[in-house]
Design a protein around this motif. Structure first.
Motif, mmCIF file in Angstrom:
data_model
loop_
_atom_site.group_PDB
_atom_site.id
_atom_site.type_symbol
_atom_site.label_atom_id
_atom_site.label_comp_id
_atom_site.label_asym_id
_atom_site.label_seq_id
_atom_site.Cartn_x
_atom_site.Cartn_y
_atom_site.Cartn_z
ATOM 1 N N ASN A 36 0.821 -1.206 0.000
ATOM 2 C CA ASN A 36 0.000 0.000 0.000
ATOM 3 C C ASN A 36 0.858 1.261 0.000
ATOM 4 N N GLY A 37 2.158 1.092 -0.238
ATOM 5 C CA GLY A 37 3.078 2.216 -0.250
ATOM 6 C C GLY A 37 4.467 1.732 -0.601
ATOM 7 N N ASN A 38 5.415 2.656 -0.654
ATOM 8 C CA ASN A 38 6.800 2.313 -0.970
ATOM 9 C C ASN A 38 7.593 2.049 0.301
ATOM 10 N N TRP A 39 8.818 1.524 0.151
ATOM 11 C CA TRP A 39 9.701 1.334 1.292
ATOM 12 C C TRP A 39 10.111 2.684 1.868
ATOM 13 N N THR A 40 10.108 2.795 3.176
ATOM 14 C CA THR A 40 10.613 3.992 3.856
ATOM 15 C C THR A 40 11.627 3.561 4.902
ATOM 16 N N THR A 41 12.572 4.425 5.216
ATOM 17 C CA THR A 41 13.635 4.079 6.145
ATOM 18 C C THR A 41 13.835 5.182 7.168
ATOM 19 N N THR A 42 14.397 4.810 8.294
ATOM 20 C CA THR A 42 14.851 5.795 9.273
ATOM 21 C C THR A 42 16.282 5.463 9.647
ATOM 22 N N LEU A 43 17.125 6.446 9.659
ATOM 23 C CA LEU A 43 18.516 6.346 10.087
ATOM 24 C C LEU A 43 19.338 5.441 9.173
ATOM 25 N N GLY A 44 20.315 6.032 8.550
ATOM 26 C CA GLY A 44 21.211 5.249 7.719
ATOM 27 C C GLY A 44 20.779 5.219 6.267
ATOM 28 N N ALA A 68 17.333 2.005 13.801
ATOM 29 C CA ALA A 68 17.213 1.906 12.351
ATOM 30 C C ALA A 68 15.998 1.052 11.997
ATOM 31 N N THR A 69 15.114 1.584 11.149
ATOM 32 C CA THR A 69 13.928 0.828 10.756
ATOM 33 C C THR A 69 13.748 0.859 9.244
ATOM 34 N N LEU A 70 13.128 -0.179 8.741
ATOM 35 C CA LEU A 70 12.721 -0.290 7.349
ATOM 36 C C LEU A 70 11.245 -0.650 7.352
ATOM 37 N N ASN A 71 10.431 0.148 6.668
ATOM 38 C CA ASN A 71 8.977 -0.015 6.738
ATOM 39 C C ASN A 71 8.348 -0.055 5.349
ATOM 40 N N ARG A 72 7.218 -0.772 5.274
ATOM 41 C CA ARG A 72 6.377 -0.681 4.088
ATOM 42 C C ARG A 72 4.937 -0.954 4.499
ATOM 43 N N THR A 73 4.035 -0.078 4.091
ATOM 44 C CA THR A 73 2.648 -0.203 4.524
ATOM 45 C C THR A 73 1.891 -1.212 3.667
ATOM 46 N N ILE A 74 0.888 -1.807 4.300
ATOM 47 C CA ILE A 74 -0.008 -2.745 3.651
ATOM 48 C C ILE A 74 -1.440 -2.298 3.910
ATOM 49 N N THR A 176 -1.141 -2.588 9.677
ATOM 50 C CA THR A 176 -1.015 -1.795 8.454
ATOM 51 C C THR A 176 0.432 -1.588 8.019
ATOM 52 N N ASN A 177 1.397 -2.187 8.728
ATOM 53 C CA ASN A 177 2.799 -1.901 8.432
ATOM 54 C C ASN A 177 3.670 -3.134 8.636
ATOM 55 N N PHE A 178 4.582 -3.341 7.688
ATOM 56 C CA PHE A 178 5.566 -4.425 7.723
ATOM 57 C C PHE A 178 6.912 -3.790 8.002
ATOM 58 N N GLN A 179 7.663 -4.310 8.981
ATOM 59 C CA GLN A 179 8.861 -3.613 9.442
ATOM 60 C C GLN A 179 9.979 -4.576 9.817
ATOM 61 N N PHE A 180 11.235 -4.127 9.574
ATOM 62 C CA PHE A 180 12.408 -4.714 10.193
ATOM 63 C C PHE A 180 13.112 -3.602 10.951
ATOM 64 N N TYR A 181 13.717 -3.943 12.093
ATOM 65 C CA TYR A 181 14.443 -2.895 12.817
ATOM 66 C C TYR A 181 15.560 -3.470 13.668
ATOM 67 N N PHE A 182 16.527 -2.617 13.945
ATOM 68 C CA PHE A 182 17.653 -2.962 14.806
ATOM 69 C C PHE A 182 17.275 -2.638 16.237
#
Length: 214
Positions: A36-44, A68-74, A176-182
């Motif tokens: 439901n959206g593009n990849w978004t990132t925080t830090l790095g 550090a997070t990597l997100n994409r909405t669904i 609503t969100n798929f995420q990986f994070y440190f």
């Protein structure tokens, strides 16, 4: 004679990262389908790199801040099942996958699982449960997650094994969100790849994602 059938809302989101150019930034990238959206990132800086191993998507760098997070909405969903591959290049860095209702780090999470203190864990509400004691460094693990079959719970399968018992969501309701994070500790080189519906299978990918700096 009619047999009762349990219907599951289909998980549709997938990305094998093969549509991205080598070296391209992942921030704003729109490959794959069903999102439901593009990849978004925080830090790095997160960028696509050629991989030397199958099913590769690597996050690495000076990961000391734990944010550090990597997100994409669904599209909002409360039931579904999906798989991905992951590995960790150390036993001292804690890396997590999150299914939640916010792009904040593990904010409003339903699913929270990953590499923690040398083990693969999944959270039952706010309590970590060890699914695999002593994971192997740089070994790929196929993770499949089924959520919402029992309301506000999820279960995890590792490498095609039996699913865990039902684990409670940290926050109830649709996600609503798929995420990986440190999540802290030290050591880079967390990798993931081949996000796909559980019924769709996965194929090897020639690309790797990498946090170049944090």
């Amino acid at each position: 004679m009619f047999l009762p059938v349990t219907c599951h809302a289909a998980w549709t989101a997938s990305d094998n990262f093969e549509s991205y150019s080598n070296g391209a930034s992942l921030s704003g990238a729109s490959g794959g389908s069903g999102w439901n959206g593009n990849w978004t990132t925080t830090l790095g800086t997160w960028s696509v790199q050629n991989a030397t191993a199958a099913n590769s998507t690597t996050l690495s760098g000076n990961t000391t801040s734990g944010s550090a997070t990597l997100n994409r909405t669904i599209t909002s969903i409360s039931i579904g099942s999906y798989c991905f591959y992951m590995r960790n290049g150390s036993t001292t860095g804690n890396w997590y996958h999150v299914l939640n209702n916010s792009t904040g780090q593990a904010t409003g999470y339903a699913v929270l699982m990953g590499f923690e203190s040398g083990n693969i864990v999944a959270y039952n509400g706010g309590t970590g449960t060890t699914l695999l004691t002593g994971y192997n460094i740089n070994q790929w693990y196929k993770i499949c997650i089924d959520f919402g079959s029992v309301a506000n719970t999820y279960k995890v399968s590792i490498d095609g094994g039996a699913y865990s018992s039902n684990l409670n969501f940290g926050t109830t309701g649709a996600v609503t969100n798929f995420q990986f994070y440190f999540g802290g500790g030290t050591g880079p080189n967390f990798s993931f790849d081949e996000i796909a519906p559980a019924s769709g299978g996965s194929t090897y990918s020639p690309y790797v994602l990498e946090i170049l700096s944090l």
